[in-house]
Scaffold this active site. Structure first.
Site, PDB file in Angstrom:
ATOM      1  N   HIS A   1       0.842  -1.195   0.000  1.00 45.07           N
ATOM      2  CA  HIS A   1       0.000   0.000   0.000  1.00 45.07           C
ATOM      3  C   HIS A   1       0.879   1.248   0.000  1.00 45.07           C
ATOM      4  O   HIS A   1       1.929   1.269   0.652  1.00 45.07           O
ATOM      5  CB  HIS A   1      -0.933  -0.002   1.225  1.00 45.07           C
TER       6      HIS A   1
ATOM      7  N   GLU B   1      -3.878   1.646  -7.644  1.00 41.40           N
ATOM      8  CA  GLU B   1      -4.307   2.762  -6.799  1.00 41.40           C
ATOM      9  C   GLU B   1      -3.464   3.996  -7.131  1.00 41.40           C
ATOM     10  O   GLU B   1      -2.368   4.168  -6.564  1.00 41.40           O
ATOM     11  CB  GLU B   1      -4.108   2.416  -5.316  1.00 41.40           C
TER      12      GLU B   1
HETATM   13  P1  PGA Z   1      -9.795   5.535  -0.088  1.00 38.90           P
HETATM   14  O1  PGA Z   1      -8.577   4.541   0.234  1.00 38.90           O
HETATM   15  O2  PGA Z   1     -10.950   4.692  -0.550  1.00 38.90           O
HETATM   16  O3  PGA Z   1     -10.063   6.241   1.217  1.00 38.90           O
HETATM   17  O4  PGA Z   1      -9.318   6.465  -1.145  1.00 38.90           O
HETATM   18  C1  PGA Z   1      -8.294   3.476  -0.630  1.00 38.90           C
HETATM   19  C2  PGA Z   1      -7.031   2.781  -0.192  1.00 38.90           C
HETATM   20  O5  PGA Z   1      -6.136   3.458   0.337  1.00 38.90           O
HETATM   21  O6  PGA Z   1      -6.899   1.567  -0.352  1.00 38.90           O
END
Ligand code: PGA
Length: 254
Positions: A99, A176
């Site tokens: 992450h 992401e």
């Molecule tokens: P968010 O986070 O939905 O608050 O943007 C997603 C993540 O960090 O996996």
């Protein structure tokens, strides 16, 4: 038949243990219904401390529990770390790694993330591997090369057989873009189609199987329609909007 979609709640460190257990206990019956009719898989990723009580609470149900991280090591003198073997013993069958918050705050490198990936595969846990570019990378048109670098060692190791992924284990690759995490800003359709088309082509070229491509970053009840229309995306990693059960339920059901 409609393709299965996975919904992964990443609670990060936003809820304390009591709140995490209440989220589940107070909505228990509705949660159990979520995966039933909708060709839907649910994975809840609480803090480490809630993993054991939640795997017990959801034993013999279709609700899956995942961790938010694991150690790069198998076992040994690593104070404070949690090994994949222990997760596996608890029937915690999913684990987020890579992450961007860990890459940034814990200075995790692609090599660290590869080591965690290897630990998870060795202990038969599905990795949920996060990757993505910064807004600056995107402006400077480096997105694909950044992503390629983040995935390279893992792809090569699977392809060459260095990592032996059991056939039944699914690998989740969570794109992401950093500019979308917790900001409310989401990428446009064109950007997403380019990224996912490129990823699927690469997966095909490398002959990789059992991969699901998911998206994470500001998914909420207002924009979920937009994301669900993109067939190239197999599911979602949801942070902020998973903290409130009603909102999470809407995202799954809408
Ligand atoms: P968010 O986070 O939905 O608050 O943007 C997603 C993540 O960090 O996996």
């Amino acid at each position: 038949m409609k393709k299965e979609k996975v919904y992964i709640a990443n609670w990060k460190m936003n809820l304390n243990i009591e709140e995490e257990l209440n989220w589940c206990a107070q909505n228990y019956d509705v949660i159990l219904e979520l995966p039933k009719n909708l060709n839907t898989k649910i994975v809840l990723c609480p803090s480490f401390l809630s993993i054991y009580p939640l795997t017990q609470m959801f034993k013999t149900t279709e609700i899956n529990i995942g961790a938010q991280d694991c150690s790069t090591h198998n076992k040994g003198s690593f104070t404070g770390q949690i090994c994949a073997e222990s997760l596996n013993r608890l029937e915690c069958n999913y684990c987020i790694i890579g992450h961007s918050e860990r890459r940034e705050y814990n200075k995790e490198t692609d090599q660290d993330i590869f080591n965690k990936f290897e630990q998870l595969i060795n202990h038969k846990i599905s990795p949920i591997l996060c990757f993505g570019e910064t807004p600056k990378d995107n402006i400077e048109k480096r997105t694909l090369s950044i992503i390629e670098k983040q995935l390279d060692k893992i792809f090569t190791s699977i392809k060459t057989g260095l990592l032996n992924v059991p056939k039944y284990l699914t690998i989740y690759l969570a794109y992401e873009p950093l500019g979308s995490i917790g900001t409310g800003i989401i990428p446009d359709l064109n950007h997403l189609e380019n990224i996912y088309t490129w990823l699927w082509k690469k997966i095909d070229l490398e002959n990789l199987t059992n991969i699901k491509l998911i998206y994470g970053g500001s998914v909420n009840e207002k924009n979920i329609h937009f994301f669900k229309k993109i067939d190239l995306i197999d599911g979602f990693l949801i942070g902020t909007s998973s903290l409130n059960f009603t909102e999470f339920e809407k995202i799954v059901k809408l």
